[in-house]
Design a protein around this motif. Structure first.
Motif, mmCIF file in Angstrom:
data_model
loop_
_atom_site.group_PDB
_atom_site.id
_atom_site.type_symbol
_atom_site.label_atom_id
_atom_site.label_comp_id
_atom_site.label_asym_id
_atom_site.label_seq_id
_atom_site.Cartn_x
_atom_site.Cartn_y
_atom_site.Cartn_z
ATOM 1 N N ARG A 370 -1.117 40.805 1.908
ATOM 2 C CA ARG A 370 -2.420 41.453 1.865
ATOM 3 C C ARG A 370 -2.440 42.596 2.880
ATOM 4 N NH1 ARG A 370 -4.607 35.803 1.633
ATOM 5 N NH2 ARG A 370 -5.212 35.448 -0.544
ATOM 6 N N SER A 371 -3.518 43.376 2.832
ATOM 7 C CA SER A 371 -3.616 44.539 3.712
ATOM 8 C C SER A 371 -3.463 44.148 5.176
ATOM 9 C CB SER A 371 -4.971 45.240 3.487
ATOM 10 O OG SER A 371 -5.115 46.345 4.339
ATOM 11 N N GLU A 372 -4.039 42.996 5.582
ATOM 12 C CA GLU A 372 -3.953 42.576 6.987
ATOM 13 C C GLU A 372 -2.496 42.310 7.376
ATOM 14 O OE1 GLU A 372 -5.809 41.194 4.675
ATOM 15 O OE2 GLU A 372 -7.875 41.665 5.269
ATOM 16 N N GLU A 373 -1.728 41.642 6.472
ATOM 17 C CA GLU A 373 -0.330 41.350 6.782
ATOM 18 C C GLU A 373 0.492 42.635 6.878
ATOM 19 O OE1 GLU A 373 -2.038 39.578 4.616
ATOM 20 O OE2 GLU A 373 -1.812 37.465 5.186
ATOM 21 N N LEU A 374 0.180 43.607 5.987
ATOM 22 C CA LEU A 374 0.906 44.876 6.024
ATOM 23 C C LEU A 374 0.607 45.635 7.317
ATOM 24 C CD1 LEU A 374 0.575 46.140 2.329
ATOM 25 C CD2 LEU A 374 2.585 45.164 3.437
ATOM 26 N N GLN A 375 -0.650 45.588 7.758
ATOM 27 C CA GLN A 375 -1.015 46.277 9.012
ATOM 28 C C GLN A 375 -0.339 45.625 10.214
ATOM 29 O OE1 GLN A 375 -5.250 46.966 9.468
ATOM 30 N NE2 GLN A 375 -5.486 47.363 7.278
ATOM 31 N N ASP A 376 -0.242 44.286 10.188
ATOM 32 C CA ASP A 376 0.488 43.607 11.258
ATOM 33 C C ASP A 376 1.952 44.021 11.268
ATOM 34 O OD1 ASP A 376 -1.798 42.296 11.993
ATOM 35 O OD2 ASP A 376 -1.310 40.437 10.903
ATOM 36 N N CYS A 377 2.506 44.169 10.068
ATOM 37 C CA CYS A 377 3.909 44.576 9.955
ATOM 38 C C CYS A 377 4.114 45.990 10.492
ATOM 39 C CB CYS A 377 4.336 44.493 8.485
ATOM 40 S SG CYS A 377 6.090 44.757 8.210
ATOM 41 N N MET A 378 3.171 46.891 10.155
ATOM 42 C CA MET A 378 3.254 48.266 10.684
ATOM 43 C C MET A 378 3.205 48.251 12.207
ATOM 44 S SD MET A 378 0.478 50.186 8.264
ATOM 45 C CE MET A 378 0.285 49.712 6.562
ATOM 46 N N GLY A 379 2.307 47.415 12.730
ATOM 47 C CA GLY A 379 2.156 47.350 14.187
ATOM 48 C C GLY A 379 3.400 46.850 14.889
ATOM 49 N N ARG A 380 4.228 46.069 14.176
ATOM 50 C CA ARG A 380 5.454 45.561 14.785
ATOM 51 C C ARG A 380 6.619 46.539 14.659
ATOM 52 N NH1 ARG A 380 4.049 41.061 11.729
ATOM 53 N NH2 ARG A 380 5.835 41.427 10.346
ATOM 54 N N LEU A 381 6.579 47.375 13.582
ATOM 55 C CA LEU A 381 7.767 48.160 13.242
ATOM 56 C C LEU A 381 7.640 49.663 13.483
ATOM 57 C CD1 LEU A 381 8.712 46.418 9.855
ATOM 58 C CD2 LEU A 381 9.653 45.970 12.130
ATOM 59 N N ASP A 382 6.445 50.235 13.393
ATOM 60 C CA ASP A 382 6.303 51.691 13.473
ATOM 61 C C ASP A 382 6.187 52.127 14.937
ATOM 62 O OD1 ASP A 382 5.835 54.325 12.154
ATOM 63 O OD2 ASP A 382 3.919 54.141 13.215
ATOM 64 N N PRO A 383 7.125 52.947 15.444
ATOM 65 C CA PRO A 383 7.097 53.367 16.864
ATOM 66 C C PRO A 383 5.818 54.105 17.229
ATOM 67 C CG PRO A 383 9.215 53.883 15.860
ATOM 68 C CD PRO A 383 8.314 53.453 14.753
ATOM 69 N N GLU A 384 5.330 54.962 16.348
ATOM 70 C CA GLU A 384 4.126 55.738 16.664
ATOM 71 C C GLU A 384 2.914 54.824 16.805
ATOM 72 O OE1 GLU A 384 1.500 59.415 14.751
ATOM 73 O OE2 GLU A 384 3.599 59.157 14.170
ATOM 74 N N LEU A 385 2.785 53.838 15.896
ATOM 75 C CA LEU A 385 1.671 52.898 15.991
ATOM 76 C C LEU A 385 1.797 52.051 17.259
ATOM 77 C CD1 LEU A 385 0.775 51.398 12.480
ATOM 78 C CD2 LEU A 385 -0.732 52.579 14.081
ATOM 79 N N ILE A 386 3.011 51.627 17.571
ATOM 80 C CA ILE A 386 3.228 50.825 18.780
ATOM 81 C C ILE A 386 2.789 51.613 20.006
ATOM 82 C CG2 ILE A 386 5.013 49.787 20.244
ATOM 83 C CD1 ILE A 386 6.560 49.124 17.662
ATOM 84 N N ASN A 387 3.142 52.909 20.038
ATOM 85 C CA ASN A 387 2.785 53.774 21.162
ATOM 86 C C ASN A 387 1.275 53.963 21.258
ATOM 87 O OD1 ASN A 387 3.218 55.577 23.341
ATOM 88 N ND2 ASN A 387 3.121 57.337 21.930
ATOM 89 N N LEU A 388 0.617 54.211 20.097
ATOM 90 C CA LEU A 388 -0.832 54.413 20.089
ATOM 91 C C LEU A 388 -1.569 53.154 20.537
ATOM 92 C CD1 LEU A 388 -1.258 56.432 16.760
ATOM 93 C CD2 LEU A 388 -1.710 57.280 19.078
ATOM 94 N N LYS A 389 -1.097 51.979 20.081
ATOM 95 C CA LYS A 389 -1.761 50.730 20.471
ATOM 96 C C LYS A 389 -1.564 50.451 21.957
ATOM 97 C CE LYS A 389 -1.829 48.367 16.021
ATOM 98 N NZ LYS A 389 -1.449 47.157 15.245
ATOM 99 N N ALA A 390 -0.402 50.820 22.493
ATOM 100 C CA ALA A 390 -0.170 50.647 23.932
ATOM 101 C C ALA A 390 -1.114 51.526 24.743
ATOM 102 C CB ALA A 390 1.291 50.962 24.255
#
Length: 583
Positions: A370-390
């Protein structure tokens, strides 16, 4: 005097008038001869019962070469297999009688009631022909596919189409069922062969439930029953009934690769027919599932699907389920034809490009990704998202300004929205990797992955081997008795085969179809074992006699009868053998 003359034809009672005159009052007219009333119905029921039983016990076929009314119409159905001339109706009641019953002129002909436009589209008629010659020709051709007697050997002929010919028809986007079965001419007029012998396929029920294709064909000269799946959307024409004023003709679309109540019933009926005819079965499985809407459930989709299971469970011939090139098999459609339904008879295979699973990938990710699982996956794998969340976490804990926090949140949302289509594609692809034929084989739900071009030769060899297995197994069970299961017979054959291979030094295993056929073709490989079984059977029967004094008393009479049936030379030899035993 009148009563005495007709007393056998009437039931009457005597009435004496006041003046003494005697009159006879007729209560019922029996009739001088039979055939005037209910006795006709009584006789018709006897005919119906006999013909219905005949379908269970032998090969039955009805050729409607003239008007077929009443019990004749029922017989056409009770015999199941039916060929109808295009100019002859199958009806229960004449149109004139129906008009009188309705009180107005509604129907104008018998053909309107039971012509081919009705009977060839509702599952009553298998084939339609233009004249008697064509009808008889089709009867003879049909008979050429079935054994001469129930349980007898198949009428295998020398193939004109080489069994080792590759399948030349290659499906592009979807698999055309008729091209896959009998081949097709390309744009230059060159014939591209299908799985079965050229010009051997005879389609039945062509006008009924068009999303399923059924018929009889030959594979290397071996007659088989074939069920395949239409992949295109077909139109079902439902005629208007003149007897209902608000009735009108309707054209209903039927999606390909889906079982509807009529096509599931057609499949179940074909399975029943093929089994009765002793034909091996091939199902080119390409279904996405059953249609389960309200109308489908009302019209009996559950009953029809259950009939498929029951007819496969009781199928007593070799059966092959093959998911062809560009084909797929999913959910409930897989369940009703899986090998677990009849493990002794059904074998499942798939082409390398075939797909199969519970759901289609797009449906699967709606549950697993589902969309929530995909967003969690992006948060674990995408460097730009990881940086923005940090940065967002630092801003929240470091007392960052509200505009900075809002800006970071918007950047995260924008990045998530940008990545969502890509990750959805990845999820779909990941789900597709669970659909492959290699996974099916690894999980043991199919026996083997069979390439499309090689499928004809592979299934020819496999079919020939299984027919030979059945021949030996039947001989074993005929000697030992029907209580000895086929599985037990197969264990004996396996034991004999491996013992023979060890004796000859052959390295061929049990799964080598060519080696097994060569072993079967040489009776000396197993006739000693067969003779030993016969000896054990007779020994057991004679041993059982010793347990019963009454049987022992009758033994001499039975022995005398046996000797009387022998010719003199056999009798002399038999007596000599008995003397040897007695010493």
């Amino acid at each position: 005097e009148d009563y005495a003359r007709i007393s056998s034809s009437v039931i009457a009672h005597k009435l004496q008038l006041d003046n003494g005159e005697i009159r006879w009052i007729i209560d019922s007219v029996v009739g001088k001869e039979d055939g005037l009333g209910v006795e006709n119905i009584h006789g018709s029921a006897a005919i119906a019962s006999a013909y219905s039983r005949a379908y269970e016990e032998t090969f039955t076929l009805t050729f409607v070469t003239g008007r077929t009314v009443g019990i004749g119409a029922y017989l056409a159905r009770l015999g199941i297999r039916c060929i109808q001339r295009l100019d002859q109706p199958i009806i229960l009641t004449g149109f004139s009688a129906l008009n009188k019953l309705l009180g107005r002129e509604v129907y104008s002909s018998h053909m309107q009631l039971g012509g081919p436009k009705i009977m060839a589209t509702n599952g009553v008629v298998h084939l339609t022909v233009s004249d008697d010659l064509e009808g008889v020709s089709n009867i003879l051709r049909w008979l050429s596919y079935v054994p001469a007697n129930i349980g007898g050997p198949l009428p295998i002929t020398k193939p004109l189409d080489p069994p080792d010919r590759p399948v030349a028809y290659i499906p592009e986007n979807t698999c055309d069922p008729r091209a896959a079965i009998r081949g097709v001419d390309d744009s230059q007029g060159k014939w591209l062969g299908g799985m079965f012998d050229k010009d051997s396929f005879v389609e039945t029920f062509e006008g009924w439930a068009k999303t399923v294709v059924t018929g009889r064909a030959k594979l290397g000269g071996i007659p088989v029953g074939v069920i395949a799946v239409e992949t295109q959307t077909m139109m079902q024409l439902i005629p208007a009934d003149p007897g209902q004023l608000d009735s009108h003709e309707r054209s209903v679309p039927r999606a390909g690769q889906v079982w509807f109540p009529d096509s599931a019933t057609k499949t179940a009926q074909a399975l029943l027919d093929f089994n009765r005819e002793g034909l091996p079965l091939f199902i080119l499985a390409n279904w996405r599932g059953f249609s389960g809407g309200q109308r489908d459930l009302f019209e009996g989709i559950l009953q029809a699907g259950s009939a498929i299971v029951e007819n496969l469970r009781t199928y007593n011939q070799p059966a092959f389920v093959y998911i062809p090139m560009a084909g797929e098999l999913r959910g409930g459609a897989w369940v009703v034809i899986d090998s677990k339904i009849n493990p002794d008879r059904i074998e499942c295979y798939a082409e390398r490009t075939a797909k199969g699973n519970v759901l289609e990938p797009q449906g699967l990710i709606e549950i697993k990704f589902r969309s929530e699982e995909l967003q969690d996956c992006m948060g674990r794998l995408d460097p730009e998202l990881i940086n923005l969340k940090a940065k967002l976490q630092d801003a929240k804990h470091g007392n960052g300004s509200l505009p900075d926090i809002e800006s970071l949140q918007k950047s995260i949302e924008a990045r998530t929205k940008q990545l969502l289509p890509l990750y959805t594609q990845i999820a779909v692809r990941f789900a597709e990797l669970h659909d492959t034929s290699l996974r099916m084989a690894a999980k043991g739900v199919i026996k083997k992955v069979v390439d499309w071009e090689e499928s004809r030769y592979f299934f020819y060899k496999r079919l020939r081997r299984r027919i030979f297995e059945d021949l030996v197994a039947k001989e074993i069970r005929r000697i030992i008795g029907d209580n000895f299961t086929r599985q037990s017979a197969m264990e004996l054959i396996n034991e004999w085969y491996l013992a023979s291979q060890a004796t000859t030094g052959s390295t061929a295993g049990w799964d080598d179809d060519d080696a097994f056929v060569a072993w079967k073709d040489s009776p000396e490989n197993y006739k000693g074992y067969i003779q030993e079984l016969r000896a054990q059977k007779v020994s057991q029967s004679l041993s059982d006699l010793a347990d019963s004094s009454s049987d022992l008393q009758a033994f001499s009479q039975g022995l005398s009868t046996l000797l009387d049936k022998m010719d003199p030379s056999q009798r002399v030899k038999f007596v000599q053998e008995v003397k040897k035993v007695l010493g």
